[in-house]
Motif scaffolding. Sequence first.
Motif, PDB file in Angstrom:
ATOM      1  N   ILE A  20       0.841  -1.199   0.000  1.00 56.50           N
ATOM      2  CA  ILE A  20       0.000   0.000   0.000  1.00 56.50           C
ATOM      3  C   ILE A  20       0.876   1.249   0.000  1.00 56.50           C
ATOM      4  N   GLN A  21       1.896   1.262   0.845  1.00 54.01           N
ATOM      5  CA  GLN A  21       2.774   2.429   0.926  1.00 54.01           C
ATOM      6  C   GLN A  21       3.490   2.661  -0.401  1.00 54.01           C
ATOM      7  N   HIS A  22       3.934   1.585  -1.038  1.00 57.80           N
ATOM      8  CA  HIS A  22       4.591   1.722  -2.342  1.00 57.80           C
ATOM      9  C   HIS A  22       3.623   2.272  -3.381  1.00 57.80           C
ATOM     10  N   LEU A  23       2.402   1.746  -3.397  1.00 56.93           N
ATOM     11  CA  LEU A  23       1.401   2.184  -4.358  1.00 56.93           C
ATOM     12  C   LEU A  23       1.036   3.644  -4.134  1.00 56.93           C
TER      13      LEU A  23
ATOM     14  N   ILE B  22      13.935  23.245   8.963  1.00 61.65           N
ATOM     15  CA  ILE B  22      13.923  22.276   7.869  1.00 61.65           C
ATOM     16  C   ILE B  22      12.609  21.515   7.910  1.00 61.65           C
ATOM     17  N   TRP B  23      11.921  21.503   6.769  1.00 63.84           N
ATOM     18  CA  TRP B  23      10.688  20.725   6.612  1.00 63.84           C
ATOM     19  C   TRP B  23      11.039  19.375   6.002  1.00 63.84           C
ATOM     20  N   LEU B  24      10.452  18.297   6.528  1.00 68.31           N
ATOM     21  CA  LEU B  24      10.655  16.956   5.980  1.00 68.31           C
ATOM     22  C   LEU B  24       9.308  16.422   5.508  1.00 68.31           C
ATOM     23  N   ALA B  25       9.161  16.278   4.182  1.00 67.95           N
ATOM     24  CA  ALA B  25       7.902  15.821   3.604  1.00 67.95           C
ATOM     25  C   ALA B  25       7.570  14.398   4.048  1.00 67.95           C
ATOM     26  N   ALA B  26       6.283  14.092   4.102  1.00 68.21           N
ATOM     27  CA  ALA B  26       5.832  12.803   4.633  1.00 68.21           C
ATOM     28  C   ALA B  26       6.304  11.628   3.795  1.00 68.21           C
ATOM     29  N   LEU B  27       6.449  11.823   2.489  1.00 68.34           N
ATOM     30  CA  LEU B  27       6.781  10.713   1.604  1.00 68.34           C
ATOM     31  C   LEU B  27       8.285  10.530   1.399  1.00 68.34           C
ATOM     32  N   VAL B  28       9.084  11.254   2.154  1.00 67.70           N
ATOM     33  CA  VAL B  28      10.540  11.112   2.036  1.00 67.70           C
ATOM     34  C   VAL B  28      11.007   9.892   2.820  1.00 67.70           C
ATOM     35  N   GLY B  29      11.443   8.853   2.111  1.00 65.63           N
ATOM     36  CA  GLY B  29      12.077   7.704   2.759  1.00 65.63           C
ATOM     37  C   GLY B  29      11.129   6.720   3.412  1.00 65.63           C
ATOM     38  N   ASP B  30      11.605   5.470   3.514  1.00 63.34           N
ATOM     39  CA  ASP B  30      10.871   4.463   4.268  1.00 63.34           C
ATOM     40  C   ASP B  30      11.261   4.584   5.741  1.00 63.34           C
ATOM     41  N   ALA B  31      10.777   3.645   6.568  1.00 66.76           N
ATOM     42  CA  ALA B  31      10.991   3.761   8.011  1.00 66.76           C
ATOM     43  C   ALA B  31      12.479   3.782   8.368  1.00 66.76           C
TER      44      ALA B  31
ATOM     45  N   GLN C   5      14.925  24.411  14.048  1.00 63.26           N
ATOM     46  CA  GLN C   5      13.724  23.584  14.190  1.00 63.26           C
ATOM     47  C   GLN C   5      13.584  22.606  13.021  1.00 63.26           C
ATOM     48  N   LEU C   6      12.953  21.493  13.328  1.00 57.00           N
ATOM     49  CA  LEU C   6      12.648  20.465  12.336  1.00 57.00           C
ATOM     50  C   LEU C   6      11.145  20.221  12.332  1.00 57.00           C
ATOM     51  N   VAL C   7      10.533  20.356  11.157  1.00 57.55           N
ATOM     52  CA  VAL C   7       9.106  20.079  10.986  1.00 57.55           C
ATOM     53  C   VAL C   7       8.978  18.764  10.231  1.00 57.55           C
ATOM     54  N   VAL C   8       8.385  17.780  10.867  1.00 55.72           N
ATOM     55  CA  VAL C   8       8.227  16.460  10.262  1.00 55.72           C
ATOM     56  C   VAL C   8       6.747  16.212   9.997  1.00 55.72           C
ATOM     57  N   ARG C   9       6.412  16.010   8.743  1.00 51.32           N
ATOM     58  CA  ARG C   9       5.042  15.634   8.387  1.00 51.32           C
ATOM     59  C   ARG C   9       4.943  14.122   8.457  1.00 51.32           C
ATOM     60  N   THR C  10       3.964  13.648   9.189  1.00 52.01           N
ATOM     61  CA  THR C  10       3.863  12.215   9.426  1.00 52.01           C
ATOM     62  C   THR C  10       2.397  11.801   9.459  1.00 52.01           C
TER      63      THR C  10
ATOM     64  N   THR D 179      -1.234   5.690   8.689  1.00 54.36           N
ATOM     65  CA  THR D 179       0.104   5.090   8.637  1.00 54.36           C
ATOM     66  C   THR D 179       0.197   4.010   7.563  1.00 54.36           C
ATOM     67  N   LEU D 180      -0.928   3.592   7.013  1.00 53.88           N
ATOM     68  CA  LEU D 180      -0.889   2.665   5.884  1.00 53.88           C
ATOM     69  C   LEU D 180      -0.380   3.346   4.620  1.00 53.88           C
ATOM     70  N   LEU D 181      -0.443   4.669   4.564  1.00 51.33           N
ATOM     71  CA  LEU D 181      -0.074   5.388   3.354  1.00 51.33           C
ATOM     72  C   LEU D 181       1.411   5.700   3.269  1.00 51.33           C
ATOM     73  N   TYR D 182       2.010   6.046   4.394  1.00 52.86           N
ATOM     74  CA  TYR D 182       3.447   6.320   4.369  1.00 52.86           C
ATOM     75  C   TYR D 182       4.030   6.069   5.748  1.00 52.86           C
ATOM     76  N   PRO D 183       5.316   5.726   5.799  1.00 54.46           N
ATOM     77  CA  PRO D 183       5.951   5.420   7.085  1.00 54.46           C
ATOM     78  C   PRO D 183       5.850   6.601   8.035  1.00 54.46           C
ATOM     79  N   SER D 184       5.443   6.345   9.255  1.00 54.30           N
ATOM     80  CA  SER D 184       5.242   7.414  10.223  1.00 54.30           C
ATOM     81  C   SER D 184       6.467   7.567  11.114  1.00 54.30           C
ATOM     82  N   VAL D 185       6.559   8.728  11.722  1.00 53.05           N
ATOM     83  CA  VAL D 185       7.588   9.022  12.711  1.00 53.05           C
ATOM     84  C   VAL D 185       6.882   9.380  14.007  1.00 53.05           C
ATOM     85  N   ASP D 186       7.279   8.746  15.109  1.00 57.98           N
ATOM     86  CA  ASP D 186       6.693   9.100  16.400  1.00 57.98           C
ATOM     87  C   ASP D 186       7.701   9.903  17.213  1.00 57.98           C
TER      88      ASP D 186
END
Length: 273
Positions: A69-72, A197-206, A225-230, A236-243
């Motif tokens: 699902i994440q790949h698709l 620095i903004w980090l887009a949600a689709l950048v990289g796997d877990a 500061q670091l802004v992480v979209r997760t 979380t089925l759509l893209y790897p999340s960061v906690d």
Amino acid sequence: MTIANHVGIHASQIVDVYEQIHSMETLTINAQTMAVFDRFLGLLSNEHGSEFAEQVLAEAKIKAIKPQIQHLFSLASSMYERHWAERLVNSDAPEQVLREEYPYFKHYQRATGLEINAINSLSAEPVKRVLMVGSGALPLTSMALHNAGLQVDNLDIQQDDLLLGKQVCGALSADNQMDFIHNDICDQADLAQYDVIWLAALVGDAQLKDKIIAHLYEQMRPGAQLVVRTAFNLRTLLYPSVDEAGLAPFQLKLKIQTYADNFHSILIAHKPV
């Protein structure tokens, strides 16, 4: 009907729609495929509570297809961005097309506005220069940051998407002074110049996200500061999340989880002084 039955039915619906998408001969952006994707995204809405979502995610049939699902979704998102980017670049009225026809324009404006307000509230000094990692072919976040008076650099590992994104920004704001950097963020060394620095949600796997966050911590200046979209819950089925734990050794300053509009979740942290 018991909660277990609801969970099982919901999980089956997710699998059914995923298989419908996966079985398409070609993945193209048109009204028919977008209707199927909209149904799929609706099944993964933020409006589902955490307890229900955790049980759905624990279903064996969901665990079995989560990587696919994440790949698709990553593939479909890239295609969708390129589709709209090309429309904007080829339009005689790109600003009008963006505001009146692009379905997620208001979403980007509201989400980025929320992030900008948050970083300004958390920062001891005025925020001036920022980097968008994973700016992509449709850098609407970068444009929103630029329109808010910030000096924006864009970085993406995909050169074709980066160059298309540069064309989009030129079409929407011909006099913008944004830089566009083709590189792997883990190889980018001059990060101490950025306030945020903004980090887009689709950048990289877990695993790659862990490597990226470690590299950012090493290269960013103290206080930045670091802004992480997760994502959380079913998203979380759509893209790897960061906690929160995944941000260490950054210090978490703010966590935003919304239950409406399918907003991405937001983590804001800083490198301790």
